[in-house]
Design a protein around this motif. Sequence first.
Motif, mmCIF file in Angstrom:
data_model
loop_
_atom_site.group_PDB
_atom_site.id
_atom_site.type_symbol
_atom_site.label_atom_id
_atom_site.label_comp_id
_atom_site.label_asym_id
_atom_site.label_seq_id
_atom_site.Cartn_x
_atom_site.Cartn_y
_atom_site.Cartn_z
ATOM 1 N N GLY A 439 0.806 -1.214 0.000
ATOM 2 C CA GLY A 439 0.000 0.000 0.000
ATOM 3 C C GLY A 439 0.841 1.267 0.000
ATOM 4 O O GLY A 439 0.944 1.966 1.008
ATOM 5 N N PHE A 440 1.454 1.564 -1.134
ATOM 6 C CA PHE A 440 2.254 2.780 -1.285
ATOM 7 C C PHE A 440 1.335 3.924 -1.723
ATOM 8 O O PHE A 440 0.326 3.700 -2.383
ATOM 9 C CB PHE A 440 3.329 2.591 -2.363
ATOM 10 N N ASN A 441 1.713 5.168 -1.384
ATOM 11 C CA ASN A 441 0.909 6.292 -1.901
ATOM 12 C C ASN A 441 1.640 7.101 -2.968
ATOM 13 O O ASN A 441 1.045 7.963 -3.599
ATOM 14 C CB ASN A 441 0.430 7.199 -0.769
ATOM 15 N N LEU A 497 -1.318 18.874 8.653
ATOM 16 C CA LEU A 497 -0.436 20.037 8.640
ATOM 17 C C LEU A 497 0.244 20.103 7.277
ATOM 18 O O LEU A 497 0.934 19.168 6.871
ATOM 19 C CB LEU A 497 0.613 19.941 9.746
ATOM 20 N N VAL A 498 0.055 21.211 6.565
ATOM 21 C CA VAL A 498 0.529 21.355 5.189
ATOM 22 C C VAL A 498 1.524 22.509 5.106
ATOM 23 O O VAL A 498 1.262 23.605 5.626
ATOM 24 C CB VAL A 498 -0.656 21.600 4.230
ATOM 25 N N MET A 519 2.273 14.075 0.509
ATOM 26 C CA MET A 519 1.152 14.084 -0.422
ATOM 27 C C MET A 519 0.780 15.521 -0.770
ATOM 28 O O MET A 519 0.732 16.391 0.093
ATOM 29 C CB MET A 519 -0.065 13.378 0.187
ATOM 30 N N LYS A 520 0.510 15.749 -2.070
ATOM 31 C CA LYS A 520 0.115 17.083 -2.523
ATOM 32 C C LYS A 520 -1.322 17.367 -2.094
ATOM 33 O O LYS A 520 -2.213 16.533 -2.257
ATOM 34 C CB LYS A 520 0.232 17.194 -4.030
ATOM 35 N N VAL A 521 -1.551 18.576 -1.568
ATOM 36 C CA VAL A 521 -2.883 19.000 -1.134
ATOM 37 C C VAL A 521 -3.244 20.300 -1.854
ATOM 38 O O VAL A 521 -2.457 21.251 -1.872
ATOM 39 C CB VAL A 521 -2.933 19.234 0.395
ATOM 40 N N LEU A 558 -4.678 15.303 -2.791
ATOM 41 C CA LEU A 558 -5.801 15.460 -1.872
ATOM 42 C C LEU A 558 -6.385 16.848 -2.074
ATOM 43 O O LEU A 558 -5.698 17.770 -2.507
ATOM 44 C CB LEU A 558 -5.334 15.315 -0.423
ATOM 45 N N ARG A 559 -7.678 17.008 -1.738
ATOM 46 C CA ARG A 559 -8.293 18.332 -1.761
ATOM 47 C C ARG A 559 -8.884 18.610 -0.394
ATOM 48 O O ARG A 559 -9.367 17.708 0.286
ATOM 49 C CB ARG A 559 -9.381 18.431 -2.837
ATOM 50 N N GLY A 560 -8.808 19.902 0.015
ATOM 51 C CA GLY A 560 -9.312 20.234 1.339
ATOM 52 C C GLY A 560 -9.601 21.702 1.498
ATOM 53 O O GLY A 560 -9.660 22.458 0.526
#
Length: 580
Positions: A439-441, A497-498, A519-521, A558-560
């Motif tokens: 399970g790599f991201n 935390l980004v 991970m890009k957000v 990811l989106r947030g």
Amino acid sequence: MRTVKPFLCVSKHWAPLRWLSKPRNCSDAARPSSAEKKKVVSDSFRRQVASGPRLQDFIKSPVTLAVNCEHTDEHYLSEDLGLLGDARKVYFETYGCQMNVNDTEIAWSILQKKGYQRAADLNQADVVLLVTCSIREKAEQTIWNRLQQLTAMKKKRLKTNSPMKIGILGCMAERLKTELLEREKLVDVLAGPDAYRDLPRLLAAAAGGQQASNVLLSLEETYADIMPVQHASQGRSAFVSIMRGCDNMCSYCIVPFTRGRERSRPVSSILEEVQMLSDQGVKEVTLLGQNVNSYRDTSEVQFCSSERTKLSRGFSTVYRAKQGGLRFSDLLDLVSRIDPDMRIRFTSPHPKDFPDEVLQLIAERQNVCKQIHLPAQSGSNQVLKAMRRGYTREAYLDLVDNIKQIIPDVSLSSDFISGFCGETDDDHQQTLSLIREVGFNVGFLFAYSMRKKTHAFHRLQDNVVPQVKQRRLEECISVFREEAERVNAAVVGSTQLVLVEGESKRSAEDLCGRTDGNMKVIFPKEDVAVQACVSNTAPIRGGDYVLVKILSAGSQSLRGRALSHSSLRSTATPSCDGYK
């Protein structure tokens, strides 16, 4: 004109020694005895030694005879004769890995001190330097194509008063030195990864109309005394090289032949550079090396001991165990203490160099990112053995379990090669199952490209046809994306935390940044609270830390929605509404 004295001039002619012998005779009676031969040779040798130079001849002021020393200036270059840049403009193009980004910064630091200027536009450049990669054939072909374009531009410039020189730096210069210089005379300067200090001399020679090359590898060069000139936008993140070269000798890999043997930079110079970056406000530092976690500083006596380097359980190497030195865990400990509000990452590691002390340090330090790159390359024991990776599938999975146990929230990334020599469909299926099991991201996947000089080139057959390689690669990518989307979906609803990088490339209305797990957000550009649970707001800028609530996830991002400004030191979980 300055007169350069010859390295060695002697005051007398010294005739070469000649063995003196009598004419040959067929009869044994006419031949001189053994004793007579020795006497003749001995007397002759004494006479010629007596007439030869004495010690004083080598240490007295030299007297020139046949050598015209006044003209030797033409073979030497000093700063007065062209090593200075004289405001000539240099344009860099960087290809390949992060090490090449750092190499660009090192090369520019060297040239800047010699008076060169950096061109922001190719058309302004007097010198174009390509920092190259040789890891795959496609990377090299990209450079060849670019050279054709630059050569066409160079020919047009010959008609003007602003001629252009082209240089190749890095791995491709080391691997293809002769071909690069001879093929259609495309290149003026070649400098291997260990020859950047020589760039001013090479460029001076090229300015005089010569081709110039230095591709010698070094057992010692780390550029420890050269402070790279960081060129990242607004200085939010920086790369710091801690070691160079690789000793692993994986059968598919060209790096040991283009980058040389492993050598580590002294810890004191690394800490000095990281402290300088912290003082400049840099928020994230990535420690770099071809085998970054095999770092071993032996520059000081107190670092030396008989203790052997520890490996991950079940892993082995092609070389004998190394002893002594300050290890990667020691360096990571020291670097992480410099600035608690600076993120620390490292790449690219080898799975063999993850003893428990490294993992435990990552787990306990707030500013060491809980993200580990763990190159697997294959899920098949047969292929791993052919690759000379030094581990089995089982040992790799045991390491993954150990990492997840010590660092529960860890994010894992990996490298995979499809279609390596002798890979069967069953081997390929084992790789797909490994991707699903771990399970790599994030992943870096490529079809195998054989490189000259490697073990595989000499001992193995590249017998998987290109169409099969491509099909297997596409299947690996598909499975990888499925698993990455599943892994990323698990963080939906959480607050991350980004570290903000800047505007999103797709929309000026959005900002983008990266989580601790890399991970890009993507999130809307809007003012947010200056800290959690307060009403005062402030705009978000690049280099800020912000808390972002994750609303959706894909395989690559990811989106947030941003909630508030924050920092690495703010470790307490916000308790007010909207932060849960």
